[in-house]
Each structure stands twice: as structure tokens, then as C-alpha cells.
Design a protein around this motif. Structure first.
Motif, PDB file in Angstrom:
ATOM      1  N   SER A  46       0.834  -1.216   0.000  1.00 59.23           N
ATOM      2  CA  SER A  46       0.000   0.000   0.000  1.00 59.23           C
ATOM      3  C   SER A  46       0.860   1.254   0.000  1.00 59.23           C
ATOM      4  O   SER A  46       0.533   2.239  -0.663  1.00 59.23           O
ATOM      5  CB  SER A  46      -0.919   0.001   1.223  1.00 59.23           C
ATOM      6  OG  SER A  46      -1.839  -1.070   1.166  1.00 59.23           O
ATOM      7  N   LEU A  47       1.969   1.237   0.740  1.00 60.51           N
ATOM      8  CA  LEU A  47       2.869   2.384   0.778  1.00 60.51           C
ATOM      9  C   LEU A  47       3.446   2.663  -0.606  1.00 60.51           C
ATOM     10  O   LEU A  47       3.437   3.815  -1.076  1.00 60.51           O
ATOM     11  CB  LEU A  47       3.998   2.131   1.783  1.00 60.51           C
ATOM     12  CG  LEU A  47       5.117   3.173   1.822  1.00 60.51           C
ATOM     13  CD1 LEU A  47       4.578   4.550   2.192  1.00 60.51           C
ATOM     14  CD2 LEU A  47       6.217   2.749   2.800  1.00 60.51           C
ATOM     15  N   ALA A  48       3.939   1.625  -1.276  1.00 60.73           N
ATOM     16  CA  ALA A  48       4.521   1.812  -2.606  1.00 60.73           C
ATOM     17  C   ALA A  48       3.482   2.311  -3.602  1.00 60.73           C
ATOM     18  O   ALA A  48       3.743   3.220  -4.394  1.00 60.73           O
ATOM     19  CB  ALA A  48       5.133   0.491  -3.087  1.00 60.73           C
ATOM     20  N   LYS A  49       2.284   1.726  -3.573  1.00 62.26           N
ATOM     21  CA  LYS A  49       1.223   2.159  -4.492  1.00 62.26           C
ATOM     22  C   LYS A  49       0.799   3.594  -4.214  1.00 62.26           C
ATOM     23  O   LYS A  49       0.545   4.374  -5.140  1.00 62.26           O
ATOM     24  CB  LYS A  49       0.018   1.228  -4.360  1.00 62.26           C
ATOM     25  CG  LYS A  49       0.179  -0.125  -5.034  1.00 62.26           C
ATOM     26  CD  LYS A  49      -1.129  -0.905  -4.955  1.00 62.26           C
ATOM     27  CE  LYS A  49      -1.041  -2.208  -5.729  1.00 62.26           C
ATOM     28  NZ  LYS A  49      -2.318  -2.967  -5.657  1.00 62.26           N
ATOM     29  N   ALA A  50       0.720   3.957  -2.933  1.00 69.00           N
ATOM     30  CA  ALA A  50       0.303   5.316  -2.578  1.00 69.00           C
ATOM     31  C   ALA A  50       1.314   6.342  -3.077  1.00 69.00           C
ATOM     32  O   ALA A  50       0.935   7.422  -3.544  1.00 69.00           O
ATOM     33  CB  ALA A  50       0.129   5.433  -1.066  1.00 69.00           C
ATOM     34  N   ILE A  51       2.595   6.024  -2.989  1.00 69.82           N
ATOM     35  CA  ILE A  51       3.633   6.927  -3.497  1.00 69.82           C
ATOM     36  C   ILE A  51       3.466   7.103  -5.004  1.00 69.82           C
ATOM     37  O   ILE A  51       3.516   8.219  -5.534  1.00 69.82           O
ATOM     38  CB  ILE A  51       5.040   6.398  -3.158  1.00 69.82           C
ATOM     39  CG1 ILE A  51       5.282   6.462  -1.640  1.00 69.82           C
ATOM     40  CG2 ILE A  51       6.116   7.183  -3.902  1.00 69.82           C
ATOM     41  CD1 ILE A  51       6.554   5.786  -1.191  1.00 69.82           C
ATOM     42  N   ALA A  52       3.264   5.982  -5.708  1.00 68.31           N
ATOM     43  CA  ALA A  52       3.110   6.045  -7.167  1.00 68.31           C
ATOM     44  C   ALA A  52       1.870   6.830  -7.566  1.00 68.31           C
ATOM     45  O   ALA A  52       1.914   7.654  -8.496  1.00 68.31           O
ATOM     46  CB  ALA A  52       3.046   4.627  -7.735  1.00 68.31           C
ATOM     47  N   HIS A  53       0.760   6.595  -6.883  1.00 68.18           N
ATOM     48  CA  HIS A  53      -0.475   7.319  -7.209  1.00 68.18           C
ATOM     49  C   HIS A  53      -0.356   8.810  -6.897  1.00 68.18           C
ATOM     50  O   HIS A  53      -1.044   9.623  -7.517  1.00 68.18           O
ATOM     51  CB  HIS A  53      -1.656   6.729  -6.426  1.00 68.18           C
ATOM     52  CG  HIS A  53      -2.229   5.494  -7.035  1.00 68.18           C
ATOM     53  ND1 HIS A  53      -1.536   4.309  -7.093  1.00 68.18           N
ATOM     54  CD2 HIS A  53      -3.426   5.249  -7.628  1.00 68.18           C
ATOM     55  CE1 HIS A  53      -2.284   3.392  -7.680  1.00 68.18           C
ATOM     56  NE2 HIS A  53      -3.432   3.935  -8.020  1.00 68.18           N
ATOM     57  N   SER A  54       0.504   9.154  -5.953  1.00 69.74           N
ATOM     58  CA  SER A  54       0.583  10.541  -5.510  1.00 69.74           C
ATOM     59  C   SER A  54       1.239  11.448  -6.532  1.00 69.74           C
ATOM     60  O   SER A  54       1.032  12.659  -6.499  1.00 69.74           O
ATOM     61  CB  SER A  54       1.331  10.633  -4.176  1.00 69.74           C
ATOM     62  OG  SER A  54       0.570  10.026  -3.140  1.00 69.74           O
ATOM     63  N   PHE A  55       2.070  10.906  -7.421  1.00 69.76           N
ATOM     64  CA  PHE A  55       2.575  11.792  -8.464  1.00 69.76           C
ATOM     65  C   PHE A  55       2.350  11.216  -9.865  1.00 69.76           C
ATOM     66  O   PHE A  55       3.093  11.463 -10.805  1.00 69.76           O
ATOM     67  CB  PHE A  55       4.037  12.215  -8.232  1.00 69.76           C
ATOM     68  CG  PHE A  55       5.064  11.110  -8.198  1.00 69.76           C
ATOM     69  CD1 PHE A  55       5.826  10.833  -9.310  1.00 69.76           C
ATOM     70  CD2 PHE A  55       5.300  10.388  -7.040  1.00 69.76           C
ATOM     71  CE1 PHE A  55       6.792   9.838  -9.288  1.00 69.76           C
ATOM     72  CE2 PHE A  55       6.272   9.407  -6.997  1.00 69.76           C
ATOM     73  CZ  PHE A  55       7.023   9.124  -8.130  1.00 69.76           C
ATOM     74  N   ASN A  56       1.257  10.448  -9.983  1.00 70.05           N
ATOM     75  CA  ASN A  56       0.726  10.061 -11.288  1.00 70.05           C
ATOM     76  C   ASN A  56       1.806   9.526 -12.213  1.00 70.05           C
ATOM     77  O   ASN A  56       2.104  10.094 -13.266  1.00 70.05           O
ATOM     78  CB  ASN A  56       0.033  11.255 -11.947  1.00 70.05           C
ATOM     79  CG  ASN A  56      -0.768  10.826 -13.168  1.00 70.05           C
ATOM     80  OD1 ASN A  56      -1.198   9.691 -13.257  1.00 70.05           O
ATOM     81  ND2 ASN A  56      -0.970  11.745 -14.101  1.00 70.05           N
TER      82      ASN A  56
END
Length: 313
Positions: A52-62
């Protein structure tokens, strides 16, 4: 540091915090590594939020996100890619592997063989991939979050020290508090909250923040404080391996990044204290300690050094 930069960093942390509840320090360390252009190793039990942490980082800057589930039969080409012969064209064509992304989650990295580990970690260090004599640059920004389960040893290939040295910091997430876990129930009622995240900054803005990190001032007294700590790890009788020169430079960049994240354009001694354990503990080897308890013992030794080495005024 401009107010726009501060707002971007705050938005980034808050966005990730919508997914990883009650883990502000873990999020801050991940953001520090991201802005310092480093990579993160998380040692923790399954199911605590690493993916979830890795995905959230990726989603945060598209940006592009790839996930590798490391296994013993994984080959370097499964990560880097390979050249495929096209009979109709009479030539080879390179098919890029999952490492050609912006955020890469390498799950259970210690389950794959040393040869495959080396291929991944070399790409992390060089920011490029060489296949069949040709070199291919990796995307920018490029951030790797690797995980390993420290409680499972059968069928694993522990990362050697020279490869651990490639990670800017090593940390753990840990179990959430009771209240945070209650909030997890609510947030997951209608699906995965990470899939609903919107990006809060562009890759260009992220690159701009990474450049600002390098402009943060580090007084000579702070540099000497870092060097005193590193020298102590090399001279300690409790450690058979101290911090490398790469580790020293990594700490310097991490201190700059933490200062920026904290809203300053200059570093202070507390930045060094706060980062000493996550940046140094995985880089040292404790004397006479079995591998399974290395990290905890290293953290204790480093904290003792922090408590005894004079702090610059």
C-alpha cells in the motif's frame, strides 16, 4: 524553501497518509528517500502495508508503477527485459522489463537468487540497464521500495552487505495502533483506498523538489558530526564492519532531504540523530551476533554512539 515546495511536500505526505494510517514517521522516511533520489528497504511481517505504501507513493505523483513478486526461479531478464528475435524483420527487438518504471515494488527481495538480486541492485545504482551489449537508461524519477520478511529464513537468500549498502535507508512499518486499525476497517468498506488516490504533484514538480534537496545548506560542523559518527562505527569493538564512504554520502544527502521536508533550507544536528539508525543500521555488521538479530543490535549500538558523541552547537 518556498511556500509552494512546503505545500507540495505536505500534500504528498497527507495523500500517502490516507492509505497508511497512523504511520507518520514511516511516511516521512519514505518521502525523505524519494526526494533524496534513494531507495528504501522495509523489513517487516506480511500484511502491514508495504504494498500500500509503494502504491500510494506512485499514485501521488501520477507515474508508472510496477510490482515484482520475487521468487527463487526469477531470472535477471524477468526484471531487466530481453532481446527477442523477430523473424519477419530479421533483427532483434528489446522488450523492456518491469524495471522500466517510476516506482518499483520488489516484494520479498530475499526470496530471489543473488544473481537476480545483483541485476536489480545494479540498475538501482547505475540508473541504467545493459542487455546484450546495449545500454538503456531508466525512467526519471526512479524509486525502488524493496521488502523482505525478517521472520522467515527457509528458502531465502539474504542480501549481502555490499547490496544492502545500495539502499538509502532500511526501516519497518510495524503493526498499527488499535485506533488506527479500527480506521482501516472503515476505509476499506468500499474497496482499496489506494485506488481512489489522486495525484498531488507532477513528475516535473518532484524533480524540482529533488533538485532543491541538493541546495540545502549543511554547515561544516554538521558534516564533522556525521564523520564523527561514521568514524565511531569503524573503530567500535562491537562492530566488525563500519559505515562505508557510500554510506557517508548517503547520510549527507538524507540529512539535506529531511531538512527540506521539515521546512528548512539548512540542516541541524537533530536531522543526523533522527536518521542515524535507519541510514546506518543495515550497513554495519555486529561482532559475535547471529544474523537474525543483527539489525536490532546495530540500532542499539548506533543509538549509544549518538548519546555519547558531542553534538555541535
Amino acid at each position: 524553501m518556498t511556500s509552494d515546495s512546503a505545500a507540495l511536500i505536505q500534500s504528498l505526505e497527507e495523500n500517502i497518509g490516507r492509505v497508511l494510517l497512523g504511520k507518520e514517521e514511516v511516511i516521512r522516511l519514505a518521502v525523505v528517500a524519494l526526494l533524496a533520489e534513494g531507495h528504501v528497504l522495509i523489513e517487516d511481517a506480511p500484511g502491514v502495508g508495504k504494498t500500500s505504501l509503494a502504491k500510494a507513493i506512485a499514485h501521488s505523483f501520477n507515474c508508472q508503477f510496477s510490482r515484482l513478486q520475487c521468487t527463487p526461479d526469477m531470472l535477471p531478464s524477468d526484471i531487466l527485459g530481453s532481446s527477442i528475435f523477430l523473424p519477419n524483420k530479421g533483427e532483434f527487438e528489446f522488450r523492456a522489463g518491469p524495471i522500466f518504471t517510476n516506482v518499483l515494488l520488489a516484494d520479498e527481495i530475499n526470496r530471489t537468487t543473488p544473481r537476480t538480486q545483483s541485476a536489480l541492485l545494479e540498475a538501482m545504482m547505475e540508473h541504467q540497464v545493459s542487455v546484450d551489449g546495449k545500454t538503456y537508461p531508466l525512467s526519471k524519477p526512479f524509486f525502488v521500495l524493496a521488502t523482505q520478511n525478517p521472520f522467515e529464513f527457509e528458502g531465502t537468500y539474504p542480501l549481502p552487505e555490499n547490496q544492502l549498502d545500495r539502499f538509502l535507508l532500511c526501516t519497518e512499518i510495524g503493526y498499527p495502533s488499535r485506533e488506527a486499525e479500527r480506521r482501516v476497517f472503515t476505509s476499506h468498506r468500499s474497496g482499496e483506498p489506494v485506488e481512489k488516490l489522486n495525484s498531488v504533484l507532477s513528475t516535473e514538480q518532484l524533480s524540482g523538489l529533488q533538485q532543491q534537496v541538493r541546495e540545502v545548506k549543511v554547515d561544516e560542523s554538521i558534516s564533522d558530526y556525521i564523520l564523527d559518527l561514521i568514524e565511531a562505527t569503524r573503530k567500535s569493538r562491537e562492530l566488525s564492519l563500519g559505515v562505508s564512504t557510500r554510506g557517508a554520502l548517503t547520510m549527507y544527502r538524507a540529512v539535506q532531504s529531511l531538512a527540506l521536508v521539515e521546512g528548512r533550507d539548512f540542516a541541524i544536528p537533530d536531522d543526523v540523530k533522527r536518521l542515524a539508525s535507519p541510514v546506518f543500521a543495515h550497513r554495519v555488521i555486529c561482532s559475535g551476533v547471529i544474523r537474525e538479530s543483527q539489525r536490532n543490535r546495530a540500532r542499539i549500538i548506533i543509538q549509544q554512539m549518538i548519546d555519547t558523541i558531542p553534538v555541535p552547537n
